[in-house]
Write a protein that holds these residues in place. Structure first.
Motif, PDB file in Angstrom:
ATOM      1  N   HIS A  15       0.769  -1.640   0.114  1.00 23.69           N
ATOM      2  CA  HIS A  15      -0.224   0.225   0.111  1.00 23.69           C
ATOM      3  C   HIS A  15       0.726   1.390   0.173  1.00 23.69           C
ATOM      4  O   HIS A  15       1.795   1.464   0.708  1.00 23.69           O
ATOM      5  N   TYR A  16       0.133   2.042  -1.068  1.00 25.87           N
ATOM      6  CA  TYR A  16       1.325   3.700  -0.761  1.00 25.87           C
ATOM      7  C   TYR A  16       0.606   4.517  -0.729  1.00 25.87           C
ATOM      8  O   TYR A  16      -0.608   4.985  -1.320  1.00 25.87           O
ATOM      9  N   ASP A  17       0.719   5.384  -0.463  1.00 25.81           N
ATOM     10  CA  ASP A  17       0.072   7.055  -0.032  1.00 25.81           C
ATOM     11  C   ASP A  17       0.639   7.641  -1.057  1.00 25.81           C
ATOM     12  O   ASP A  17       1.495   8.195  -0.765  1.00 25.81           O
ATOM     13  N   VAL A  18      -0.048   8.354  -2.035  1.00 24.24           N
ATOM     14  CA  VAL A  18       0.511   8.671  -3.524  1.00 24.24           C
ATOM     15  C   VAL A  18       0.415  10.101  -3.301  1.00 24.24           C
ATOM     16  O   VAL A  18      -0.599  10.923  -4.327  1.00 24.24           O
ATOM     17  N   ARG A  19      -0.291  10.904  -2.063  1.00 24.79           N
ATOM     18  CA  ARG A  19      -0.555  12.671  -1.888  1.00 24.79           C
ATOM     19  C   ARG A  19       0.247  12.971  -2.580  1.00 24.79           C
ATOM     20  O   ARG A  19       1.830  13.223  -1.662  1.00 24.79           O
ATOM     21  N   LEU A  37      -2.434   3.355  -3.958  1.00 26.06           N
ATOM     22  CA  LEU A  37      -2.333   2.406  -4.484  1.00 26.06           C
ATOM     23  C   LEU A  37      -1.822   1.897  -3.330  1.00 26.06           C
ATOM     24  O   LEU A  37      -1.360   1.403  -3.208  1.00 26.06           O
ATOM     25  N   THR A  38      -2.771   0.610  -4.653  1.00 29.67           N
ATOM     26  CA  THR A  38      -2.164  -1.005  -3.134  1.00 29.67           C
ATOM     27  C   THR A  38      -1.758  -1.297  -4.822  1.00 29.67           C
ATOM     28  O   THR A  38      -2.513  -2.216  -5.890  1.00 29.67           O
ATOM     29  N   LEU A  39      -0.684  -2.408  -4.489  1.00 27.72           N
ATOM     30  CA  LEU A  39      -0.706  -3.248  -5.588  1.00 27.72           C
ATOM     31  C   LEU A  39      -0.960  -5.129  -4.971  1.00 27.72           C
ATOM     32  O   LEU A  39      -0.092  -5.185  -3.765  1.00 27.72           O
ATOM     33  N   ARG A  40      -1.743  -5.249  -5.757  1.00 25.20           N
ATOM     34  CA  ARG A  40      -2.436  -6.485  -5.816  1.00 25.20           C
ATOM     35  C   ARG A  40      -1.318  -7.638  -6.229  1.00 25.20           C
ATOM     36  O   ARG A  40      -0.454  -7.145  -7.487  1.00 25.20           O
ATOM     37  N   ASP A  41      -1.110  -9.105  -5.863  1.00 22.07           N
ATOM     38  CA  ASP A  41      -1.156  -9.850  -7.110  1.00 22.07           C
ATOM     39  C   ASP A  41      -1.043  -9.460  -8.527  1.00 22.07           C
ATOM     40  O   ASP A  41      -0.462  -9.600  -8.653  1.00 22.07           O
ATOM     41  N   ASP A  42      -2.481  -9.440  -9.078  1.00 20.02           N
ATOM     42  CA  ASP A  42      -2.250  -9.450 -10.246  1.00 20.02           C
ATOM     43  C   ASP A  42      -2.740  -8.029 -10.375  1.00 20.02           C
ATOM     44  O   ASP A  42      -2.909  -7.601 -11.878  1.00 20.02           O
ATOM     45  N   GLU A  43      -3.619  -6.860  -9.656  1.00 21.60           N
ATOM     46  CA  GLU A  43      -3.607  -6.125 -10.424  1.00 21.60           C
ATOM     47  C   GLU A  43      -2.888  -4.450  -9.326  1.00 21.60           C
ATOM     48  O   GLU A  43      -3.738  -4.932  -8.491  1.00 21.60           O
ATOM     49  N   GLU A  70     -10.795   2.403  -8.595  1.00 21.30           N
ATOM     50  CA  GLU A  70     -10.211   1.740  -9.939  1.00 21.30           C
ATOM     51  C   GLU A  70      -9.401   0.728 -10.116  1.00 21.30           C
ATOM     52  O   GLU A  70      -8.440   0.554  -9.109  1.00 21.30           O
ATOM     53  N   VAL A  71      -9.537  -0.237 -10.809  1.00 18.91           N
ATOM     54  CA  VAL A  71      -8.591  -1.422 -10.639  1.00 18.91           C
ATOM     55  C   VAL A  71      -8.094  -2.040 -12.393  1.00 18.91           C
ATOM     56  O   VAL A  71      -8.597  -1.828 -12.764  1.00 18.91           O
ATOM     57  N   TYR A  72      -6.631  -1.802 -12.075  1.00 16.93           N
ATOM     58  CA  TYR A  72      -6.415  -1.341 -13.655  1.00 16.93           C
ATOM     59  C   TYR A  72      -5.273  -2.681 -13.762  1.00 16.93           C
ATOM     60  O   TYR A  72      -4.223  -3.358 -12.291  1.00 16.93           O
ATOM     61  N   PRO A  73      -5.393  -3.851 -14.399  1.00 15.18           N
ATOM     62  CA  PRO A  73      -4.351  -5.664 -14.524  1.00 15.18           C
ATOM     63  C   PRO A  73      -3.164  -4.816 -14.905  1.00 15.18           C
ATOM     64  O   PRO A  73      -3.322  -3.952 -15.829  1.00 15.18           O
ATOM     65  N   TYR A  74      -2.158  -5.337 -14.700  1.00 14.68           N
ATOM     66  CA  TYR A  74      -1.201  -4.991 -14.689  1.00 14.68           C
ATOM     67  C   TYR A  74      -0.711  -4.771 -15.825  1.00 14.68           C
ATOM     68  O   TYR A  74       0.607  -4.145 -16.701  1.00 14.68           O
TER      69      TYR A  74
END
Length: 172
Positions: free
Chosen positions: A25-29, A42-48, A64-68
């Motif tokens: 998890h990242y705070d990108v403010r 931003l939350t970097l999960r395994d696939d997205e 929103e969710v973005y696949p890598y």
């Protein structure tokens, strides 16, 4: 003794675990976000990648969710002349790259960019191609084993003078 099927399943499980990524998890403010009561995560999960932007004053925002595999142009950029910022591979209209804090945090910026690139490589098109090639290789090995088993069964049937199913069909 471990059966070949069990060994194969265990190998597959280990390969799947090896390919897992830790959730981060990242705070990108940036400064403006802090003063305007806005959160950007931003939350970097395994696939997205999961992106959440929230305006607290209006009690509204977006998730929103973005696949890598769909991210493009991931990298570090400079904003406001010299501040390190993140191009996460997606942008919305009127949105700028993420500047961490006031004038960017170089260490965190670099960490996020490297992590995004690593995940995009592993989960994007190149990663999918590698997995497909590995599955193809495994299938070829399996087919070779099946061919050897069929040959062994045919030899045993011939030795025991048992007609093959094909020979029985031809007799009828």
């Amino acid at each position: 003794s471990i059966s070949p099927r069990r060994r194969y399943m265990d190998d597959q499980k280990m390969d799947d675990q090896k390919d897992q990524f830790e959730v981060k998890h990242y705070d990108v403010r940036g400064c403006c976000d802090l003063y305007c009561c806005r959160t950007k995560d931003l939350t970097l999960r395994d696939d997205e990648l999961h992106y959440k932007s929230w305006w607290h004053a209006c009690n509204s925002g977006q998730e929103e969710v973005y696949p890598y595999g769909e991210l493009s142009g991931i990298g570090e950029v400079k904003e406001c002349c010299c501040c390190p910022a993140i191009n996460p591979g997606f942008f919305h209209e009127n949105e700028t790259p993420f500047i961490i804090g006031c004038c960017g945090d170089q260490k965190v910026t670099t960490e996020i960019v490297e992590e995004l690139k690593k995940r995009a490589r592993a989960r994007g098109d190149i990663g999918q191609m590698k997995k497909t090639m590995e599955l193809h290789r495994n299938m070829n090995e399996l087919l070779a084993k099946v061919a050897r088993v069929e040959a062994s069964v045919a030899a045993i049937m011939k030795h025991l003078k048992i007609p093959s199913p094909m020979e029985e069909q031809n007799m009828q």
